[in-house]
Design a protein around this motif. Structure first.
Motif, PDB file in Angstrom:
ATOM      1  N   HIS A   1       0.836  -1.201   0.000  1.00 30.64           N
ATOM      2  CA  HIS A   1       0.000   0.000   0.000  1.00 30.64           C
ATOM      3  C   HIS A   1       0.878   1.262   0.000  1.00 30.64           C
ATOM      4  CE1 HIS A   1      -3.000  -2.935   1.813  1.00 30.64           C
ATOM      5  NE2 HIS A   1      -3.531  -2.597   0.644  1.00 30.64           N
ATOM      6  N   GLY A   2       0.264   2.370  -0.335  1.00 25.07           N
ATOM      7  CA  GLY A   2       0.988   3.625  -0.461  1.00 25.07           C
ATOM      8  C   GLY A   2       0.941   4.116  -1.900  1.00 25.07           C
ATOM      9  N   LYS A   3       1.418   5.328  -2.108  1.00 22.96           N
ATOM     10  CA  LYS A   3       1.388   5.947  -3.435  1.00 22.96           C
ATOM     11  C   LYS A   3       2.746   5.777  -4.112  1.00 22.96           C
ATOM     12  CE  LYS A   3      -2.125   9.336  -2.086  1.00 22.96           C
ATOM     13  NZ  LYS A   3      -2.441  10.783  -1.918  1.00 22.96           N
ATOM     14  N   TYR A   4       2.811   4.812  -5.011  1.00 18.58           N
ATOM     15  CA  TYR A   4       4.028   4.523  -5.754  1.00 18.58           C
ATOM     16  C   TYR A   4       3.683   4.395  -7.229  1.00 18.58           C
ATOM     17  CZ  TYR A   4       6.040   3.676  -1.177  1.00 18.58           C
ATOM     18  OH  TYR A   4       6.462   3.838   0.119  1.00 18.58           O
ATOM     19  N   PRO A   5       4.621   4.730  -8.104  1.00 17.39           N
ATOM     20  CA  PRO A   5       4.333   4.654  -9.542  1.00 17.39           C
ATOM     21  C   PRO A   5       4.218   3.215 -10.013  1.00 17.39           C
ATOM     22  CG  PRO A   5       6.645   5.172  -9.186  1.00 17.39           C
ATOM     23  CD  PRO A   5       5.986   5.221  -7.834  1.00 17.39           C
ATOM     24  N   LYS A   6       3.636   3.057 -11.200  1.00 15.35           N
ATOM     25  CA  LYS A   6       3.557   1.746 -11.840  1.00 15.35           C
ATOM     26  C   LYS A   6       4.530   1.709 -13.015  1.00 15.35           C
ATOM     27  CE  LYS A   6      -1.260   0.730 -10.644  1.00 15.35           C
ATOM     28  NZ  LYS A   6      -2.590   0.322 -11.157  1.00 15.35           N
ATOM     29  N   ASN A   7       5.030   0.512 -13.301  1.00 13.11           N
ATOM     30  CA  ASN A   7       5.894   0.360 -14.464  1.00 13.11           C
ATOM     31  C   ASN A   7       5.067   0.097 -15.718  1.00 13.11           C
ATOM     32  OD1 ASN A   7       5.135  -2.332 -14.327  1.00 13.11           O
ATOM     33  ND2 ASN A   7       7.107  -3.059 -13.591  1.00 13.11           N
ATOM     34  N   GLN A   8       5.739  -0.168 -16.828  1.00 15.62           N
ATOM     35  CA  GLN A   8       5.043  -0.330 -18.099  1.00 15.62           C
ATOM     36  C   GLN A   8       4.151  -1.562 -18.140  1.00 15.62           C
ATOM     37  OE1 GLN A   8       8.211  -0.670 -17.537  1.00 15.62           O
ATOM     38  NE2 GLN A   8       9.141  -2.364 -18.702  1.00 15.62           N
ATOM     39  N   LEU A   9       4.341  -2.492 -17.203  1.00 14.63           N
ATOM     40  CA  LEU A   9       3.504  -3.690 -17.127  1.00 14.63           C
ATOM     41  C   LEU A   9       2.327  -3.511 -16.176  1.00 14.63           C
ATOM     42  CD1 LEU A   9       6.248  -6.485 -17.038  1.00 14.63           C
ATOM     43  CD2 LEU A   9       5.028  -5.569 -19.015  1.00 14.63           C
ATOM     44  N   GLY A  10       2.222  -2.324 -15.588  1.00 13.28           N
ATOM     45  CA  GLY A  10       1.127  -2.052 -14.664  1.00 13.28           C
ATOM     46  C   GLY A  10       1.382  -2.500 -13.245  1.00 13.28           C
ATOM     47  N   GLN A  11       2.614  -2.877 -12.920  1.00 16.79           N
ATOM     48  CA  GLN A  11       2.940  -3.329 -11.563  1.00 16.79           C
ATOM     49  C   GLN A  11       3.274  -2.131 -10.669  1.00 16.79           C
ATOM     50  OE1 GLN A  11       6.013  -5.763 -13.508  1.00 16.79           O
ATOM     51  NE2 GLN A  11       5.498  -7.344 -12.019  1.00 16.79           N
ATOM     52  N   GLU A  12       2.732  -2.136  -9.476  1.00 17.70           N
ATOM     53  CA  GLU A  12       3.077  -1.093  -8.508  1.00 17.70           C
ATOM     54  C   GLU A  12       4.490  -1.359  -7.984  1.00 17.70           C
ATOM     55  OE1 GLU A  12      -0.669   0.374  -6.135  1.00 17.70           O
ATOM     56  OE2 GLU A  12      -0.789  -1.792  -6.417  1.00 17.70           O
ATOM     57  N   MET A  13       5.320  -0.348  -8.060  1.00 20.29           N
ATOM     58  CA  MET A  13       6.733  -0.522  -7.733  1.00 20.29           C
ATOM     59  C   MET A  13       6.992  -0.234  -6.248  1.00 20.29           C
ATOM     60  SD  MET A  13       8.663   0.766 -11.198  1.00 20.29           S
ATOM     61  CE  MET A  13       8.128   2.475 -11.127  1.00 20.29           C
ATOM     62  N   TYR A  14       6.461  -1.101  -5.407  1.00 20.55           N
ATOM     63  CA  TYR A  14       6.702  -0.971  -3.975  1.00 20.55           C
ATOM     64  C   TYR A  14       8.195  -1.180  -3.680  1.00 20.55           C
ATOM     65  CZ  TYR A  14       1.639  -1.306  -3.310  1.00 20.55           C
ATOM     66  OH  TYR A  14       0.291  -1.083  -3.350  1.00 20.55           O
ATOM     67  N   PRO A  15       8.762  -0.393  -2.776  1.00 22.51           N
ATOM     68  CA  PRO A  15      10.210  -0.433  -2.541  1.00 22.51           C
ATOM     69  C   PRO A  15      10.647  -1.502  -1.547  1.00 22.51           C
ATOM     70  CG  PRO A  15       9.259   1.315  -1.236  1.00 22.51           C
ATOM     71  CD  PRO A  15       8.119   0.717  -2.028  1.00 22.51           C
TER      72      PRO A  15
ATOM     73  N   VAL B   1      13.280 -11.894  10.050  1.00 20.74           N
ATOM     74  CA  VAL B   1      12.575 -10.879   9.253  1.00 20.74           C
ATOM     75  C   VAL B   1      11.304 -11.484   8.670  1.00 20.74           C
ATOM     76  CG1 VAL B   1      12.684  -9.409   7.194  1.00 20.74           C
ATOM     77  CG2 VAL B   1      14.717  -9.672   8.638  1.00 20.74           C
ATOM     78  N   TRP B   2      10.188 -10.790   8.887  1.00 23.70           N
ATOM     79  CA  TRP B   2       8.966 -11.095   8.141  1.00 23.70           C
ATOM     80  C   TRP B   2       8.867 -10.094   7.001  1.00 23.70           C
ATOM     81  CZ3 TRP B   2       5.299 -13.776   6.147  1.00 23.70           C
ATOM     82  CH2 TRP B   2       4.208 -13.134   5.556  1.00 23.70           C
ATOM     83  N   TYR B   3       8.602 -10.578   5.782  1.00 26.66           N
ATOM     84  CA  TYR B   3       8.625  -9.770   4.568  1.00 26.66           C
ATOM     85  C   TYR B   3       7.282  -9.950   3.886  1.00 26.66           C
ATOM     86  CZ  TYR B   3      11.030  -8.042   0.273  1.00 26.66           C
ATOM     87  OH  TYR B   3      11.447  -7.357  -0.841  1.00 26.66           O
ATOM     88  N   ASP B   4       6.483  -8.907   3.847  1.00 25.60           N
ATOM     89  CA  ASP B   4       5.090  -9.028   3.435  1.00 25.60           C
ATOM     90  C   ASP B   4       4.929  -9.294   1.935  1.00 25.60           C
ATOM     91  OD1 ASP B   4       2.338  -9.038   3.878  1.00 25.60           O
ATOM     92  OD2 ASP B   4       2.145  -6.907   3.427  1.00 25.60           O
ATOM     93  N   LYS B   5       4.120 -10.282   1.625  1.00 22.22           N
ATOM     94  CA  LYS B   5       3.712 -10.682   0.279  1.00 22.22           C
ATOM     95  C   LYS B   5       4.885 -11.092  -0.602  1.00 22.22           C
ATOM     96  CE  LYS B   5       0.132  -8.964  -1.881  1.00 22.22           C
ATOM     97  NZ  LYS B   5      -0.878  -8.057  -2.471  1.00 22.22           N
ATOM     98  N   HIS B   6       4.766 -10.840  -1.937  1.00 25.32           N
ATOM     99  CA  HIS B   6       5.808 -11.321  -2.840  1.00 25.32           C
ATOM    100  C   HIS B   6       7.081 -10.495  -2.676  1.00 25.32           C
ATOM    101  CE1 HIS B   6       3.061  -8.565  -4.783  1.00 25.32           C
ATOM    102  NE2 HIS B   6       3.810  -8.387  -5.841  1.00 25.32           N
ATOM    103  N   LEU B   7       8.189 -11.094  -3.092  1.00 28.59           N
ATOM    104  CA  LEU B   7       9.492 -10.512  -2.758  1.00 28.59           C
ATOM    105  C   LEU B   7       9.795  -9.256  -3.551  1.00 28.59           C
ATOM    106  CD1 LEU B   7      11.619 -13.786  -2.459  1.00 28.59           C
ATOM    107  CD2 LEU B   7      10.363 -12.553  -0.682  1.00 28.59           C
ATOM    108  N   SER B   8       9.225  -9.109  -4.744  1.00 27.90           N
ATOM    109  CA  SER B   8       9.401  -7.890  -5.531  1.00 27.90           C
ATOM    110  C   SER B   8       8.517  -7.967  -6.762  1.00 27.90           C
ATOM    111  CB  SER B   8      10.856  -7.697  -5.950  1.00 27.90           C
ATOM    112  OG  SER B   8      11.004  -6.507  -6.729  1.00 27.90           O
ATOM    113  N   TYR B   9       8.408  -6.844  -7.449  1.00 23.90           N
ATOM    114  CA  TYR B   9       7.671  -6.812  -8.707  1.00 23.90           C
ATOM    115  C   TYR B   9       8.549  -7.236  -9.888  1.00 23.90           C
ATOM    116  CZ  TYR B   9      10.074  -2.319  -9.085  1.00 23.90           C
ATOM    117  OH  TYR B   9      11.031  -1.326  -9.113  1.00 23.90           O
ATOM    118  N   ASN B  10       9.858  -7.424  -9.683  1.00 28.94           N
ATOM    119  CA  ASN B  10      10.703  -7.933 -10.762  1.00 28.94           C
ATOM    120  C   ASN B  10      11.616  -9.037 -10.216  1.00 28.94           C
ATOM    121  OD1 ASN B  10      13.676  -6.908 -10.410  1.00 28.94           O
ATOM    122  ND2 ASN B  10      12.399  -5.127  -9.918  1.00 28.94           N
ATOM    123  N   TRP B  11      12.006  -9.940 -11.119  1.00 31.37           N
ATOM    124  CA  TRP B  11      12.696 -11.156 -10.699  1.00 31.37           C
ATOM    125  C   TRP B  11      14.080 -10.882 -10.123  1.00 31.37           C
ATOM    126  CZ3 TRP B  11      12.067 -15.685  -8.934  1.00 31.37           C
ATOM    127  CH2 TRP B  11      13.108 -16.611  -8.941  1.00 31.37           C
TER     128      TRP B  11
END
Length: 443
Positions: free
Chosen positions: A130-144, A165-175
């Motif tokens: 959550h939060g206000k972050y831009p999306k990339n060309q694939l429409g993925q929110e680029m959470y940091p 460490v607990w790390y919420d949801k998927h590890l990143s929007y790119n591999w």
């Protein structure tokens, strides 16, 4: 605007990382003994944003106010010692911090060191959702998330030790970022859990799961939501079941994602296992597919077709508008179709967002890792599901199936014993009014 905003965010994070102490230190490995006996372990909560019903709220607040479960409101055994909130001022997170006397620090490093010079906490909640972050060309929110983890790692390095460490949801929007998070945590021997809450919620039939070594030839998940935000939940739900098959997990060979008109074409071409879909909906939801065809209002439906390296095939359908917030699973085990519902919703007359008890069981598992130093679920599962969700988005963009040689990820789920509800639906404090009386003025 997108380019400028993306550049500003990149520059900001680059400066933060570069300005961290740069003394040459060996990579930290292992943990120390933690706090003195009798003193609860101190946890740093790092959040992108902390508003009402955000992931920070449904997770961190349970470590402050208690965890509503079927067995009652369970008080936490660890304490939130610091908060970092990247976006938002005078929001719910800051108000709860003031109420509970938790300091809010301006940087991740200060939250981890409690304003000192070395790591001063015993666990980390990293919630980059959550939060206000831009999306990339694939429409993925680029959470940091990866950038936040880099700062955590930096503190570990200069302190010469690590904590869970607990790390919420998927590890990143790119591999590349996702693989870096996984590899670095393994190199430094960081006890780490990540991923979706769905594998830890109620199941109907109660406690349903495959015995280790089950011969599964095909699997199905029926879910909902956007591919970017919700595919990770559906894929982790799939993984927590099929990883128990004969031979264990060997990885994914190919991913294809179709949506809208592509979904309808695939449906009419017979590419989905309709016998499994019909059985799951009939047995678990009393829905007759013949009376409610899947191609009605299918403009927002999506399908992820998964081909595993050992020959297993799986279909994940995100059916938006077909039903509300429901999760179903089916598997072809030899000549039998077995079905299950992962029960996320409370009773129909109950407010959807209170108190989101599914996250109580997630919190109990996170807490257990903080207390024992041992993850409750395999990080490999989240890595594989993360890679699959990214490949699905890339496949949708490319308009074809994509080979996934990088997802030749083998692992075993044996040895993990996560805490899950004992019943088939929420009861007791899980469906009690929320928030507690003392917090109503804050909410």
């Amino acid at each position: 605007k997108f380019v400028m905003y993306s550049a500003l965010i990149a520059i900001r994070w680059l400066l933060v990382v570069l300005l961290l102490p740069l003394a040459a230190v060996p990579a930290a490995k292992g943990q120390d003994a933690g706090p003195p006996p009798g003193e609860p372990k101190k946890i740093a909560a790092l959040c992108t944003v902390y508003g009402k019903w955000h992931h920070a709220d449904v997770i961190v607040t349970k470590f402050l106010a208690g965890m509503p479960t079927d067995e009652g409101l369970i008080p936490p055994k660890v304490r939130i010692a610091s908060l970092y909130i990247e976006q938002g001022e005078d929001d719910l997170g800051h108000k709860l911090a003031a109420h509970y006397g938790v300091p809010v620090y301006p940087t991740i490093a200060e939250a981890l060191t409690l304003g000192g010079e070395e790591l001063a906490v015993d666990g980390v909640l990293l919630i980059g959702e959550h939060g206000k972050y831009p999306k990339n060309q694939l429409g993925q929110e680029m959470y940091p998330r990866m950038l936040m983890m880099k700062q955590v790692v930096r503190v570990f390095e200069w302190s010469g030790r690590v904590v869970p460490v607990w790390y919420d949801k998927h590890l990143s929007y790119n591999w590349l970022d996702a693989k870096w998070v996984y590899d670095r945590s393994k190199e430094m021997e960081v006890p780490m859990m990540a991923g979706s809450v769905i594998p830890l919620i109620w199941r109907k039939p109660t406690g349903f799961e495959h015995p280790p070594g089950t011969e599964i030839s095909e699997a199905l998940v029926l879910s909902h939501g956007t591919v970017d935000r919700y595919a990770i939940h559906a894929l982790e739900m799939l993984q927590c079941m099929v990883e128990r098959r004969k031979g264990g997990e060997t990885g994914i060979q190919e991913i294809e994602c179709v949506q809208g008109d592509g979904f309808v074409r695939a449906l009419r071409a017979g590419r989905f296992p309709m016998d499994m879909i019909a059985r799951a909906l009939r047995e678990q939801a009393d829905i007759d597919v013949a009376a409610r065809p899947l191609d009605e209002n299918a403009g927002s439906h999506a399908a992820i077709l998964v081909r595993y390296r050992d020959g297993l095939r799986a279909t994940v359908l995100l059916l938006n508008g077909y039903y509300s917030q429901r999760w179903f699973y089916a598997a072809r085990v030899k000549d039998e179709i077995q079905t299950c519902e992962f029960v996320y919703l409370r009773p129909p007359d109950y407010n959807l967002f209170q108190p989101v008890p599914a996250f109580s069981y997630l919190a109990l598992n996170i807490q257990e890792m903080f207390l024992t130093g041992r993850p409750q679920t395999p990080l490999d599962r989240t890595l594989l599901a993360t890679g699959a969700s990214i490949a699905a988005i890339e496949s949708r963009h490319a308009g074809r199936a994509l080979p996934t040689p990088h997802l030749a990820i083998s692992y075993s789920a044996e040895g993990f014993a996560p805490i899950r509800p004992k019943g088939s639906a929420p009861t007791g404090a899980s469906i009690a009014p929320w928030p507690p009386e003392e917090l109503k003025s804050i909410y």
